[in-house]
Design an enzyme around this catalytic site. Structure first.
Site: not given
Ligand code: ARG
Length: 396
Positions: A12, A93, A122, A172
């Site tokens: 991405d 993040r 995120d 992902s």
């Molecule tokens: N659902 C988790 C969160 O909101 C993980 C998100 C991680 N991103 C990914 N691209 N897998 O923190």
């Protein structure tokens, strides 16, 4: 236009470099953080960014900072969202956002960009942090603006000669010291057991060794400082626990999650070190904090995890809670012994010089010093309100 892009080297964000050049005619500077992802070669990632069209690339080893300012806070807060998720992606993040802002200011850029989608958490974490640090910066989210799905991203990448990571591209994946998260592909059916190929840090319990391993984790004021009696740097300690826990199938998490925007998603995580450390830390609190402290702290901890999950890292309430949490850790020093066996983590021992456990009071043997007679009067008083209510009930 000059934009600093949070760049992981994955599909991405690679597509984002090209897209920002094409659609905004932007000069793209990439920023990649080393946060303990496995198989991450920063030099290679920087080269890839330049090949796709970045005018300048940065990479920063932020592992120590991640551990000190983010993971340690989470440990002290026993942070688990939904009672299960150690917040591995969520904690990273605000740190990435902080560095984005720093580089943007240094480079005199007018914008920052990230590769998050429009329905995940995120984007929230990146943008709330950036806004609170520098509201003048414009934030661009190409994947969200473009409503890019994974197969479109793959097509776009192929068309522009962007190298696509082989094999696992249906998933992902997000990775750092605190854990690995896997979404999409076959995992979108919540009734289906995760196929073996989603896991890369942990073996399945069936394949784990027949012989258990024991670990002793020592904490000082709520923070792990030694593993099996060896003091060590915490980045190293976490790395080792990921290896050891993973080899015993510890730390696989499969859960339904409530995202901020309101949808439910099925999430799979591998968090061996986080699982072991959080379990041990909680147990040490059970030994060293009073009943009142333990029960009140649960409320604080659960609020802390929600703030971190929902992108409110910079919310002043979080600092207030951190102050409480820091104070609460004053006595949380000692050692916890755990057994790792075929996917199971069991606490088998705990000790602390601040222990509130008093053998003379707890024992059922003859050296018991507890005065059993005290029970009678106490129970009359303790039960008095209920007794009065009971009498009223029988009157009616
Ligand atoms: N659902 C988790 C969160 O909101 C993980 C998100 C991680 N991103 C990914 N691209 N897998 O923190």
């Amino acid at each position: 236009m000059k934009v600093v892009l949070a760049y992981s080297g994955g599909l991405d964000t690679s597509v984002c470099i090209k897209w920002l050049r094409e659609n905004y005619r932007a000069d793209v500077i990439t920023l990649t953080l080393e946060l303990g992802q496995k198989e991450k070669d920063l030099k290679e990632i920087e080269k890839k960014a330049r090949d796709i069209g970045a005018i300048k690339t940065y990479s920063i080893d932020a592992r120590e900072e991640f551990v000190k300012d983010y993971i340690n806070r989470a440990i002290k807060a026993n942070a688990l969202y939904g009672g299960k998720y150690p917040l591995s992606a969520a904690l990273s993040r605000p740190l990435i956002a902080k560095h984005l802002v720093e580089i943007a200011e240094k480079e005199n850029a007018d914008s920052v960009a990230h590769g998050s989608t429009g329905k995940g958490n995120d984007q929230v974490r990146f943008e709330l942090t950036v806004r609170s640090l520098n509201p003048k910066l414009k934030i661009i989210a190409p994947v969200r603006e473009w409503e890019l799905n994974r197969s479109d991203a793959l097509k776009y990448a192929k068309k522009h000669g962007i190298q696509v990571p082989s094999g696992k591209s249906v998933y992902s994946i997000d990775e750092n010291l605190w854990g690995r998260s896997i979404e999409a592909g076959p995992l979108e059916n919540p009734m289906k057991e995760p196929p073996d190929d989603v896991f890369s840090w942990t073996v399945s319990p069936e394949e784990a060794p027949e012989k258990a391993s024991y670990v002793e984790l020592e904490f000082e004021k709520g923070i792990p400082v030694a593993l099996n009696n060896k003091k060590m740097n915490e980045v190293e300690l976490i790395r080792r626990l990921n290896e050891l826990g993973g080899s015993h199938g510890i730390g696989r998490i499969d859960m339904m999650e409530d995202r901020l925007i309101g949808i439910k998603s099925r999430e799979v995580y591998e968090c061996p070190a986080a699982t072991i450390i959080l379990e041990a830390h909680r147990e040490l609190e059970r030994l060293t904090l009073t009943r009142e402290e333990n029960s009140f702290k649960e409320i604080i901890d659960s609020k802390w995890a929600k703030l971190a999950y929902f992108g409110q890292w910079m919310e002043p309430l979080k600092d207030d809670l951190d102050a409480f949490i820091d104070q609460s850790q004053d006595m949380v020093s000692g050692t916890v012994r755990l057994k790792l066996y075929k996917g199971n983590l069991t606490i088998v021992g705990r000790s602390s010089e601040n222990s509130l456990y008093d053998l003379d009071l707890a024992t059922y043997e003859k050296n018991d010093v507890f005065n059993h007679k005290m029970g009678e009067g106490f129970l009359r008083l303790w039960g008095l309100p209920t007794e009065i209510a009971g009498r009223r009930k029988s009157r009616k």
